[in-house]
Design a protein around this motif. Structure first.
Motif, PDB file in Angstrom:
ATOM      1  N   THR A 185       0.779  -1.158  -0.073  1.00 34.54           N
ATOM      2  CA  THR A 185       0.009  -0.110   0.011  1.00 34.54           C
ATOM      3  C   THR A 185       0.884   1.423   0.023  1.00 34.54           C
ATOM      4  O   THR A 185       2.168   1.171   0.184  1.00 34.54           O
ATOM      5  N   TRP A 187       0.520   5.710   0.892  1.00 31.73           N
ATOM      6  CA  TRP A 187      -0.398   7.094   1.378  1.00 31.73           C
ATOM      7  C   TRP A 187       0.684   7.931   1.591  1.00 31.73           C
ATOM      8  O   TRP A 187       1.875   8.024   1.658  1.00 31.73           O
ATOM      9  N   LYS A 189       0.859  12.107   4.056  1.00 33.47           N
ATOM     10  CA  LYS A 189       0.343  13.004   4.943  1.00 33.47           C
ATOM     11  C   LYS A 189       1.229  14.270   5.053  1.00 33.47           C
ATOM     12  O   LYS A 189       2.177  14.361   4.608  1.00 33.47           O
TER      13      LYS A 189
END
Length: 336
Positions: A185, A187, A189
């Motif tokens: 995965t 991601w 931020k």
């Protein structure tokens, strides 16, 4: 006595000064490995017989009926086979960073390291009640055999001073360790005016290895042995690659399994920071895409045994219900 044959060099030999032919080359259709008949003729006048005495050792060997010098017999190696209880006593004095060396001594030491008694003793040797530990690493939770090895290793990064010092020494800067791992995965931020991109990666298990057998045991659950598997660790071989940059970049979604083919670090155009190129490929090794981050503020790699790893994936030690493999999501007894 033995006779040796010596050939006198003469200038009349036809091997010297002979012009090479077309058949002397490698791409010749005719085989020319054999020497020519002219060069192989040696007259009797060119051969001289000379008697040379043999050594004393060879004469004694031949006189005893042998045909030559006797070969030395293989040396006899003696070793001591200690009982496994003795290795358990020795294991009580093994430091955490020497566990791998101790396991490679012999098969019995490897069997000791694969036992729950060894990891329980290692945990008790460095447990300190004055150190605040998560609920998963408290003595009451360490009596469970399932996942004991990974729990002890992670607890040492709270209690063992050399391991705690590694978290602040910057030993997680080697980003080239992620090459060859599978992308699970990704991601991003927002952190202090920058953007941090996280890539969760996992190393493939070697067939027949202990982690591979443990993963298969947890998937099948054919017997109660999976409840006593001390090697059970859904995060085994996982890492998080963290790249911090000043600009927001959209990470595309991919419908196929990708692997990190290579990671290249060069200087940026400003010559003040670095530029990171993350090359992703499929299982055949074909390059699919390149993710370019320019400029880069920092790059770090988090291993599964560090406390910050579980903070990044949103699974702290108090509530570790998130597992790496989707087939293990029903293993709720990890935190019971």
């Amino acid at each position: 006595m033995a006779l040796s044959v010596k050939v006198k060099p003469t200038k009349s030999r036809s091997t010297f000064g002979r012009d090479p032919t077309i058949y002397d080359y490698a791409n010749s259709p005719k085989c020319s490995n054999r020497a020519s008949k002219v060069s192989s003729k040696i007259s009797l006048a060119e051969i001289e017989l000379e008697a040379e005495p043999l050594g004393e050792e060879a004469e004694q060997t031949i006189g005893a009926g042998g045909k030559g010098p006797a070969t030395d017999a293989p040396p006899v190696v003696t070793y001591n086979d200690y009982h496994i209880d003795l290795w358990f006593l020795v294991s009580e004095f093994i430091r955490p960073e020497d566990v791998c060396r101790f396991a490679l001594i012999c098969r019995k030491t490897a069997e000791v390291v694969q036992s729950g008694r060894f990891w329980t003793q290692l945990y008790r040797s460095y447990y300190n009640h004055s150190i605040k530990l998560p609920a998963r690493f408290q003595p009451d939770s360490m009596v469970r055999l399932r996942g004991l090895r990974s729990a002890v290793i992670r607890s040492l990064y709270y209690m063992y001073p050399p391991f705690v010092a590694r978290l602040t020494m910057g030993t997680n800067r080697h980003q080239y360790r992620v090459v060859g791992r599978q992308l699970l995965t990704s991601w991003h931020k927002r952190t202090k005016g920058c953007w941090t991109y996280c890539f969760r990666l996992k190393a493939p298990f070697k067939p027949g290895s202990r982690p591979a057998r443990s993963a298969q045991l947890q998937r099948e659950k054919n017997s109660l042995a999976f409840m006593q598997d001390i090697y059970m660790n859904p995060e085994e071989g996982c890492q998080i690659l963290m790249i911090t940059t000043d600009f927001l970049k959209v990470i595309p979604m991919y419908n196929e399994t990708l692997f990190v083919k290579n990671i290249v670090q060069t200087l940026s155009q400003s010559m003040m920071r670095y530029k990171i190129v993350l090359q992703l490929g499929n299982y055949c090794g074909k390059r699919i895409t390149d993710l370019v981050f320019d400029p880069v503020c920092s790059v770090s790699v988090l291993d599964w045994w560090t406390p910050q790893y579980y903070y990044e994936i949103g699974s702290p030690a108090e509530d570790e219900s998130t597992l790496a493999d989707t087939e293990w999501t029903d293993d709720s007894d990890w935190d019971n």
